[in-house]
Design a protein around this motif. Structure first.
Motif, PDB file in Angstrom:
ATOM      1  N   TRP B 417       0.783  -1.229   0.000  1.00 37.27           N
ATOM      2  CA  TRP B 417       0.000   0.000   0.000  1.00 37.27           C
ATOM      3  C   TRP B 417       0.823   1.292   0.000  1.00 37.27           C
ATOM      4  N   GLY B 418       1.785   1.392   0.921  1.00 34.92           N
ATOM      5  CA  GLY B 418       2.526   2.647   1.047  1.00 34.92           C
ATOM      6  C   GLY B 418       3.329   2.973  -0.208  1.00 34.92           C
ATOM      7  N   SER B 419       4.043   1.975  -0.736  1.00 37.67           N
ATOM      8  CA  SER B 419       4.829   2.194  -1.938  1.00 37.67           C
ATOM      9  C   SER B 419       3.930   2.486  -3.126  1.00 37.67           C
ATOM     10  N   GLN B 421       1.028   3.980  -3.084  1.00 40.29           N
ATOM     11  CA  GLN B 421       0.556   5.363  -2.988  1.00 40.29           C
ATOM     12  C   GLN B 421       1.606   6.343  -3.504  1.00 40.29           C
TER      13      GLN B 421
END
Lengths: 337, 541
Positions: B417-419, B421
């Motif tokens: 998720w973080g990457s 985004q």
């Protein structure tokens, strides 16, 4: 916190060090207890510092941040949020600031569970995880040790083959499959247990069994091997020849040396078991710490992830030390350094 | 002797510690079953409305607090809540709300227009850093205040009397009532927030003006709510206690539902959907009725990357997608194949029906587009998705469809998720999956995204004509028909330029026991607990 819990913690805090010192003196009369404990504490502090530093910079090197979401934040709001959590400062300054807070035992606010500080999250989750873990360790020893001893004594016979097969299956079946298989009869057919949640101690039965079963299988295998080796030693034959009862030789002497590999395996494993299991806690909705290990990393919840890492490091260190002490109890030739 | 003394002390200490541990673990857990038990999904991020962002928070917050208006559980029309009545000026710029007489917080403290004004200003305050602050930026001076350029006093929210609240807007906003009904704008009590600081949300401190009060909260377990005896409309609330479970695993929630321990599950595992739909058959109890929502699952195309800066190439990708196959073979919960970006069922708007599956037309367009770019073949490109079983299955199907229809070589790229985004925000992708759920019941919550400066645009798409159309529509507050027509033209042009490729419109997947009454399906997936009731015994059917 309830009075009983406060009393428990107070008792553990005062009796703990006393008991440790007493135990060490008892185990190794020639050991200088105070320097030994100081040395160990020093090592612990150094380990935690290294782990903290590595984790701090690795976490921030990964792309993404705690405020990423499907709906992107307005730049103004993002700046305000970063200012609130002090993420707008230079990295070195953040590092020193966080380190100072951690040394004062303040792990900071969680960035995803915004109503809680990391300390509160751990205080709420650790009892459930630890209770589940202790129950799982009870299953591990209750099933693993007798099975291993029994298999060794009946080596090569039907009981041995049966138990060895069971241990292999126990190791091969993942615990979530085991959970599903056991849930069908126990929960949905006979309505004996609740499918999830932690409202009564009985709710721990199924999850702790599923968590402990693979470890029990491993312990059974290790115990069996150790026992077989011990029973083939000449001193066993000698002890029996001198008329010592079979049960005593088995329980007091052979088992003692067979337990050494079990302790070596179980002590570090227990650090993981006691600080929470991701899969089992998720399936059975146990309000413990298990899911935070992964979730906090995925969410880039830096303070919570750091709290989890440090907690695990601490547990691992303490349990490894405990394993050394247990070694010394099982084999007086081992030296504590 | 010493050994015995030592052992007994050690045992006593261990027993005490274990006992303390267990009792602290179980002390909160032995609660009688609540009248209504809701499987609320993930742990709510915060009980502070200003910090909340997602549905699990919304369901709890709408029990604890009440805004000026509240959506009708079936029609979603704004109902009077803290405000008894309201009016808007001719030019659509001034909204005046009249509060009920005798409103109070759950601790008996009076609730006045001044207190509400303070709460809205706190919501906008840069120090609060509310993620949804932009919802109120249509109020004069609000945007400058949140961005740190303006002052608190310049925000045009006034309380001329103890029961009158007036908002002056920068420009007319036809959906303003939807905005003030949003959960992020729910009022918070000044007399508690000020002295307690961030601890005001803790059980024992938290005071609200909603139908329920917070009785207990245990992380990762539950939030226990009890009827608020001081609530404005207390006679209409029939549930005495409500439990909102924080259980992340959908499979676990389904188990609890089947075992009769939960009355309403807000989402079910994808793998259980076919079985649940099958069970519905004749004599359906209406327990599982997937219902279209204001959510669209779509793809972003990075229009700054050749050859996708060519509109024909993008159009070809869109025309080659067989949306029917996606909803039939992968998602299987009755999702609607997208023909537009704005989901059908949105208020005051009929989306244009533009998207279709036309592989041969797609091939033609692709050839034309590639010729314009001086290319023989479509170069291999990447389809980016974030970790998730559903996303992967959809990506695999699209990869297959593009290969069959266009001969395209598509590589799948999975990111957590973080990457993911970061990659989409910095335009470090070629085609990426996305989804969007409306903040309010109006097409603007979708179409505003793709103006050139939109922060959720994330495709590089910039069309001055589109920007003008969206801007023009926002000024057509008086004439709904005309506004809808302008927006429809804008959406048509957006879909034809294809910086985005809508795939399907999502459904809500509530599973509700027949004993729960007052539950209505709607496009916002809003089911205020205040209007629910239960009859008959809990437990197994």
């Amino acid at each position: 916190m309830s009075p009983a819990a406060t009393a428990g913690i107070a008792a553990a805090a005062t009796l703990g060090p006393l008991a440790v010192a007493r135990l060490l003196k008892h185990l190794a009369p020639d050991l200088h207890v105070l320097p030994f404990l100081l040395r160990r504490t020093g090592w612990l502090a150094a380990t935690l510092l290294v782990v903290f530093t590595l984790s701090f910079f690795l976490m921030r090197a990964v792309p993404g941040g705690p405020f990423d979401a499907e709906k992107a934040l307005e730049p103004a709001v993002r700046r305000n949020l970063e200012a609130r959590y002090e993420l707008d400062r230079p990295l070195g300054e953040q590092y020193l600031g966080t380190l100072g807070n951690v040394m004062r035992l303040d792990l900071g606010p969680s960035m995803k569970l915004k109503d809680y500080r990391v300390g509160e999250v751990i205080a709420q989750g650790l009892p459930a995880s630890a209770a589940l873990g202790m129950a799982a360790l009870v299953w591990t020893l209750l099933l693993g040790l007798p099975a291993g001893v029994l298999a060794a004594v009946h080596r090569g016979r039907r009981a041995d083959r049966l138990l060895t097969a069971a241990a292999t299956v126990g190791l091969a079946v993942p615990n979530f499959v085991l959970a599903g298989l056991l849930m069908i009869p126990l929960v949905f057919t006979w309505h004996l247990l609740s499918p999830a949640g932690l409202a009564t101690p009985a709710d721990l039965l199924l999850p702790s069994f599923c968590l402990g079963a693979p470890f029990a299988a491993q312990v059974a295998r290790l115990t069996r091997t150790g026992m077989i080796e011990a029973l083939s030693q000449e001193w066993v034959t000698a002890a029996l020849a001198r008329g010592l009862p079979w049960g005593r030789v088995l329980g007091a002497y052979a088992l003692r040396s067979a337990l050494i590999p079990v302790v070596t395996f179980l002590a570090p494993a227990a650090a993981g078991i006691l600080t929470g299991s991701l899969v089992i806690e998720r399936i059975f909705a146990i309000p413990g710490l298990g899911t935070y290990f992964v979730q906090s990393a995925l969410n880039r919840d830096y303070p919570l992830a750091m709290g989890m890492i440090l907690l695990f490091t601490l547990a691992l260190f303490v349990l490894n030390a405990l394993s050394e002490v247990l070694h010394r109890m099982l084999d007086p030739r081992v030296e504590l350094r | 002797m010493t050994r015995g003394w030592f052992r007994s002390i050690l045992c006593a200490g261990l027993l005490l510690a274990a006992g303390g541990l267990f009792s602290s673990m179980l002390q909160q857990a032995t609660l009688p079953r609540a009248d209504l038990v809701v499987g609320n999904g993930a742990e709510p991020q915060s009980l502070d409305p200003a910090a909340a962002t997602a549905l699990p928070e919304m369901r709890v917050l709408s029990c604890l607090f009440e805004g000026l208006v509240t959506p009708h559980p079936r029609t979603l029309e704004p109902l009077p809540a803290a405000a008894a009545s309201w009016s808007v000026s001719e030019d659509g710029l001034t909204w005046r709300f009249n509060l009920w007489e005798g409103l109070c917080w759950s601790d008996g403290h009076p609730l006045t227009a001044g207190g509400l004004r303070w709460s809205y200003l706190r919501f906008l305050d840069p120090a609060t850093a509310a993620p949804y602050a932009y919802l109120l930026w249509c109020v004069r001076g609000a945007r400058a205040f949140t961005s740190g350029r303006g002052s608190r006093e310049d925000v045009a929210i006034r309380a001329p009397g103890p029961r009158t609240l007036v908002f002056s807007l920068e420009h007319p906003v036809p959906y303003f009532l939807d905005l003030v009904g949003h959960f992020a704008l729910l009022p918070v009590p000044r007399h508690v927030v000020r002295p307690c600081g961030t601890a005001w949300v803790k059980p024992g401190n938290l005071v609200g003006n909603g139908p329920f009060v917070l009785e207990q909260r245990r992380l990762k377990d539950r939030i226990r709510l009890r009827r608020n005896p001081l609530y404005r409309d207390r006679e209409s609330v029939s549930l005495e206690t409500v439990d909102m479970l924080a259980t992340e695993s959908k499979a676990t929630l389904l188990n609890l539902y089947v075992a009769g321990k939960v009355d309403w599950v807000t989402d079910v595992p994808g793998s259980a959907v076919p079985a649940l739909l099958e069970q519905r058959g004749p004599g359906a109890t209406g327990e599982f009725v997937p219902t279209p929502t204001l959510g669209t699952y779509y793809l972003r195309v990075n229009v700054t990357r050749p050859p996708f800066h060519n509109v024909k190439v993008r159009r070809a990708l869109s025309l080659a997608v067989d949306r029917q196959a996606v909803v039939q073979d992968v998602t299987r919960s009755g999702e609607i194949p997208a023909r537009s970006f704005v989901p059908p069922g949105v208020a005051h708007y009929e989306p244009p029906r533009v998207l279709e599956h036309a592989p041969s037309r797609a091939r033609e367009l692709l050839e034309e587009g590639l010729a314009e770019e001086g290319l023989e073949d479509l170069p291999p490109f990447e389809l980016l998705y974030n970790t998730g079983r559903k996303h992967r299955a959809i990506a695999e199907l699209l990869q297959h469809q593009w290969r069959t229809a266009l001969g395209a070589e598509v590589r799948l790229r999975n990111m957590e998720w973080g990457s993911f985004q970061t990659a989409t925000r910095t335009l470090d992708y070629t085609v990426a999956r996305a989804s969007w759920y409306g903040d309010y019941n109006d097409p603007a919550t979708f179409l505003d995204m793709y103006v050139s400066e939109g922060r959720n645009n994330q495709t590089g798409f910039a069309d001055p004509a589109y920007d003008r159309a969206v801007r023009k529509a926002s000024l057509q507050v008086g004439d709904r028909e005309k506004r809808a027509a302008v927006l429809r033209r804008a959406e048509r042009s957006l879909l034809e330029q294809a910086p985005i490729i809508p795939v399907f419109h999502d459904v809500s997947r509530n599973l509700v026991k027949p004993r729960v009454t007052g539950f209505h399906q709607n496009v916002r997936d809003l089911h205020p607990i205040r209007f629910l009731d239960v009859r008959g015994p809990e437990g197994l059917r």
